[in-house]
Scaffold this active site. Structure first.
Site, PDB file in Angstrom:
ATOM      1  N   TYR A 115      62.530  76.291  65.655  1.00 16.53           N
ATOM      2  CA  TYR A 115      63.647  77.162  65.990  1.00 16.53           C
ATOM      3  C   TYR A 115      63.127  78.592  66.139  1.00 16.53           C
ATOM      4  O   TYR A 115      62.175  78.978  65.464  1.00 16.53           O
ATOM      5  CB  TYR A 115      64.731  77.087  64.904  1.00 16.53           C
TER       6      TYR A 115
ATOM      7  N   LYS B  12      57.147  77.733  60.686  1.00 21.89           N
ATOM      8  CA  LYS B  12      57.304  77.267  62.076  1.00 21.89           C
ATOM      9  C   LYS B  12      56.089  77.669  62.920  1.00 21.89           C
ATOM     10  O   LYS B  12      55.650  76.903  63.782  1.00 21.89           O
ATOM     11  CB  LYS B  12      58.603  77.800  62.684  1.00 21.89           C
TER      12      LYS B  12
ATOM     13  N   TYR C  65      64.891  84.653  59.618  1.00 18.29           N
ATOM     14  CA  TYR C  65      64.419  83.374  60.155  1.00 18.29           C
ATOM     15  C   TYR C  65      63.015  83.495  60.750  1.00 18.29           C
ATOM     16  O   TYR C  65      62.022  83.277  60.069  1.00 18.29           O
ATOM     17  CB  TYR C  65      65.429  82.736  61.146  1.00 18.29           C
TER      18      TYR C  65
ATOM     19  N   GLU D 280      67.317  59.248  51.283  1.00 16.21           N
ATOM     20  CA  GLU D 280      68.773  59.286  51.109  1.00 16.21           C
ATOM     21  C   GLU D 280      69.191  58.554  49.839  1.00 16.21           C
ATOM     22  O   GLU D 280      68.478  57.677  49.355  1.00 16.21           O
ATOM     23  CB  GLU D 280      69.465  58.640  52.329  1.00 16.21           C
TER      24      GLU D 280
ATOM     25  N   VAL E 169      74.981  73.178  63.413  1.00 14.02           N
ATOM     26  CA  VAL E 169      75.402  72.963  62.034  1.00 14.02           C
ATOM     27  C   VAL E 169      74.755  71.675  61.524  1.00 14.02           C
ATOM     28  O   VAL E 169      75.030  70.596  62.039  1.00 14.02           O
ATOM     29  CB  VAL E 169      76.940  72.819  61.950  1.00 14.02           C
TER      30      VAL E 169
HETATM   31  P1  NAD Z   1      68.610  67.434  58.565  1.00 17.04           P
HETATM   32  O1  NAD Z   1      68.753  67.974  57.206  1.00 17.04           O
HETATM   33  O2  NAD Z   1      69.838  66.999  59.286  1.00 17.04           O
HETATM   34  O3  NAD Z   1      67.609  66.165  58.571  1.00 17.04           O
HETATM   35  C1  NAD Z   1      66.512  66.102  57.726  1.00 17.04           C
HETATM   36  C2  NAD Z   1      65.965  64.682  57.663  1.00 17.04           C
HETATM   37  O4  NAD Z   1      64.799  64.688  56.837  1.00 17.04           O
HETATM   38  C3  NAD Z   1      66.912  63.642  57.047  1.00 17.04           C
HETATM   39  O5  NAD Z   1      66.751  62.420  57.726  1.00 17.04           O
HETATM   40  C4  NAD Z   1      66.380  63.507  55.622  1.00 17.04           C
HETATM   41  O6  NAD Z   1      66.663  62.265  55.000  1.00 17.04           O
HETATM   42  C5  NAD Z   1      64.906  63.660  55.877  1.00 17.04           C
HETATM   43  N1  NAD Z   1      64.134  64.059  54.692  1.00 17.04           N
HETATM   44  C6  NAD Z   1      64.217  65.200  53.972  1.00 17.04           C
HETATM   45  N2  NAD Z   1      63.292  65.179  52.973  1.00 17.04           N
HETATM   46  C7  NAD Z   1      62.628  64.004  53.080  1.00 17.04           C
HETATM   47  C8  NAD Z   1      61.555  63.393  52.369  1.00 17.04           C
HETATM   48  N3  NAD Z   1      60.970  63.985  51.326  1.00 17.04           N
HETATM   49  N4  NAD Z   1      61.137  62.166  52.769  1.00 17.04           N
HETATM   50  C9  NAD Z   1      61.720  61.524  53.810  1.00 17.04           C
HETATM   51  N5  NAD Z   1      62.720  62.065  54.535  1.00 17.04           N
HETATM   52  C10 NAD Z   1      63.167  63.283  54.169  1.00 17.04           C
HETATM   53  O7  NAD Z   1      67.804  68.519  59.380  1.00 17.04           O
HETATM   54  P2  NAD Z   1      67.809  68.998  60.909  1.00 17.04           P
HETATM   55  O8  NAD Z   1      68.621  70.241  60.994  1.00 17.04           O
HETATM   56  O9  NAD Z   1      68.043  67.878  61.843  1.00 17.04           O
HETATM   57  O10 NAD Z   1      66.295  69.476  61.016  1.00 17.04           O
HETATM   58  C11 NAD Z   1      65.255  68.695  61.554  1.00 17.04           C
HETATM   59  C12 NAD Z   1      64.224  69.632  62.173  1.00 17.04           C
HETATM   60  O11 NAD Z   1      64.842  70.365  63.229  1.00 17.04           O
HETATM   61  C13 NAD Z   1      63.686  70.678  61.192  1.00 17.04           C
HETATM   62  O12 NAD Z   1      62.316  70.904  61.469  1.00 17.04           O
HETATM   63  C14 NAD Z   1      64.483  71.914  61.547  1.00 17.04           C
HETATM   64  O13 NAD Z   1      63.831  73.124  61.213  1.00 17.04           O
HETATM   65  C15 NAD Z   1      64.585  71.749  63.050  1.00 17.04           C
HETATM   66  N6  NAD Z   1      65.642  72.557  63.716  1.00 17.04           N
HETATM   67  C16 NAD Z   1      66.910  72.644  63.192  1.00 17.04           C
HETATM   68  C17 NAD Z   1      67.846  73.450  63.834  1.00 17.04           C
HETATM   69  C18 NAD Z   1      69.258  73.583  63.317  1.00 17.04           C
HETATM   70  O14 NAD Z   1      69.964  74.511  63.732  1.00 17.04           O
HETATM   71  N7  NAD Z   1      69.713  72.704  62.468  1.00 17.04           N
HETATM   72  C19 NAD Z   1      67.511  74.124  65.024  1.00 17.04           C
HETATM   73  C20 NAD Z   1      66.232  73.983  65.541  1.00 17.04           C
HETATM   74  C21 NAD Z   1      65.294  73.188  64.866  1.00 17.04           C
END
Ligand code: NAD
Ligand code: NA
Length: 393
Positions: free
Chosen positions: A224, A243, A234, A74, A273
């Site tokens: 997902y 995935k 997707y 961050e 979201v």
């Molecule tokens: P997000 O963007 O809210 O969170 C990502 C996190 O990863 C943050 O804490 C960020 O700081 C960290 N990050 C990114 N790059 C980094 C790096 N190089 N080093 C350290 N930290 C790093 O994402 P999210 O939507 O919560 O996704 C998390 C997981 O959940 C992913 O695998 C995503 O595919 C999965 N997911 C998301 C959804 C959705 O609809 N958003 C649904 C199902 C699964």
């Protein structure tokens, strides 16, 4: 300073510390009403600052009383320039944890690097000895490979054929047709390198090798699947290949954790979201219809409700709920319910710029999007000066 949202495409360049703090507090009060008696004790969350990772950290800490170490990437604040939302979320998380007498430390750096893995191991050794839960919740468009130094970029593309469907610009509410060209060159391996399971496995190998995993350790990563209509872009697209790889990695990690009686799981989560999902074409339009249907049926969940259910009904349940045929935890079960999907498919046929505000929950989408950055949060006075220099303590 007075902080306003500054949008550029699918991202917001500013974040509001008071709004972010309020979001964190709201999540904490949700899990405090859902205490988990036999939950995790010492937890590492990789990707801990936003989305599912932040909610996992809050559930572990305030739901189960766990000590947590969070890793994320961050932007820190600069005089007159706000930090990123995940930074302010963590400022608030640390403050609340400190009031509650809970151990919390964070590492801000590239989780894909060997250095950050080593720094994390050193911190676990120094403060906790071992961890009994490792959450892997990274979402990133790029990964610098720790061995080769190659910078891999993930893409969101269909495979073999181009894909056409409706999409919405959620800022304006304009629905248009989008056509996405199929993956070319190294798009598939690059996307697998970024969002597949290799780094998850490297983390667990490093932690195990350093002796900082407790017996019966659990590790979870998030996946997902989604509806048929987003399959081409997707689950059957480049990200879906990543995935698939992530899901296959769970079995490999479980095998490697045998001597510790450890287990690796993938949890398939609901569409929500987040900063990552708003960048995927077609998905925001699907989400705005899905929200409408799930809210009407009273089964809508946000990241905190999802993570609380994951911990209560699956990870720490006396009788864990059934996994699917591939061994995955399914908390996308309500999203994929037949009646929900049938209703969304029906709405999809009629959705257009003219109809979206009635048949879809575009307002819910926009509010959630702004909330990610601490804006449009109920109870916050945005005309008031706030200290952008709030720092993680
Ligand atoms: P997000 O963007 O809210 O969170 C990502 C996190 O990863 C943050 O804490 C960020 O700081 C960290 N990050 C990114 N790059 C980094 C790096 N190089 N080093 C350290 N930290 C790093 O994402 P999210 O939507 O919560 O996704 C998390 C997981 O959940 C992913 O695998 C995503 O595919 C999965 N997911 C998301 C959804 C959705 O609809 N958003 C649904 C199902 C699964
Ligand atoms: Na996350």
């Amino acid at each position: 300073m007075i902080i306003e949202p500054k949008m550029r495409g699918f991202i917001c360049l500013t974040a509001h510390p008071a709004g972010c703090a309020e979001n964190v507090k709201r999540q904490i009060s949700y899990v405090e009403s859902q205490k988990l008696p036999n939950g995790p004790k010492k937890v590492l969350v990789i990707g801990a600052s936003t989305g599912f990772g932040l909610s996992s950290r809050i559930t572990a800490a305030f739901g189960a009383g766990a000590a947590t170490i969070g890793v994320f990437f961050e932007k820190e604040p600069l005089e007159g320039k706000t930090a990123s939302a995940g930074y302010y979320n963590t400022v608030a998380f640390h403050e609340e944890a400190s009031h509650a007498g809970l151990y919390a430390k964070s590492i801000n750096g590239d989780a894909f690097s060997k250095e950050v893995k080593q720094e994390t191991i050193d911190l676990i050794k120094q403060d906790l000895g071992t961890v009994d839960l490792v959450i892997y919740s990274l979402a990133s468009p790029v990964r610098k490979h720790p061995e080769t130094g190659v910078l891999h970029r993930s893409v969101l593309k269909p495979i073999d054929q181009s894909y056409q469907n409706k999409t919405v610009d959620f800022h304006t509410g304009i629905v248009t047709d989008v056509s996405i060209e199929p993956a070319t060159g190294d798009d598939i391996p690059n996307t697998i390198a970024v969002m597949g399971g290799e780094d998850w496995q490297l983390w667990l190998e490093a932690l195990r090798g350093a002796g900082v995993l407790a017996p019966n350790v659990i590790t979870v990563a998030y996946s997902y699947i989604g509806p048929e209509l987003t399959n081409p872009v997707y689950r059957h697209g480049t990200i879906g290949r990543a995935k698939d790889h992530l899901e296959a990695t769970a079995a490999r990690i479980t095998e490697q954790l045998k001597d510790l009686n450890g287990s690796a799981f993938v949890s398939v989560n609901k569409a929500l979201v987040t900063q990552s999902s708003s960048a995927i074409p077609v998905v925001p339009l699907y989400i705005s219809l899905l929200y409408k249907v799930m809210k009407e049926k009273n089964i809508h969940e946000g990241t905190i409700e999802q993570m609380s259910r994951l911990f209560h009904d699956h990870l720490y349940a006396a009788q864990p709920a059934a996994k699917d045929a591939q061994g995955r935890i399914r908390i996308d079960d309500w999203e994929l319910r037949e009646d929900v999907q049938a209703a969304v498919a029906e709405l999809w046929k009629g959705v257009s710029t003219e109809t979206i505000s009635q048949i879809g929950d575009l307002k819910g989408y926009k509010d959630d999007f702004l909330n990610l950055f601490g804006f449009s949060v109920p109870g916050i006075d945005y005309t008031k000066e706030v200290d952008e220099m709030a720092i993680i303590k």
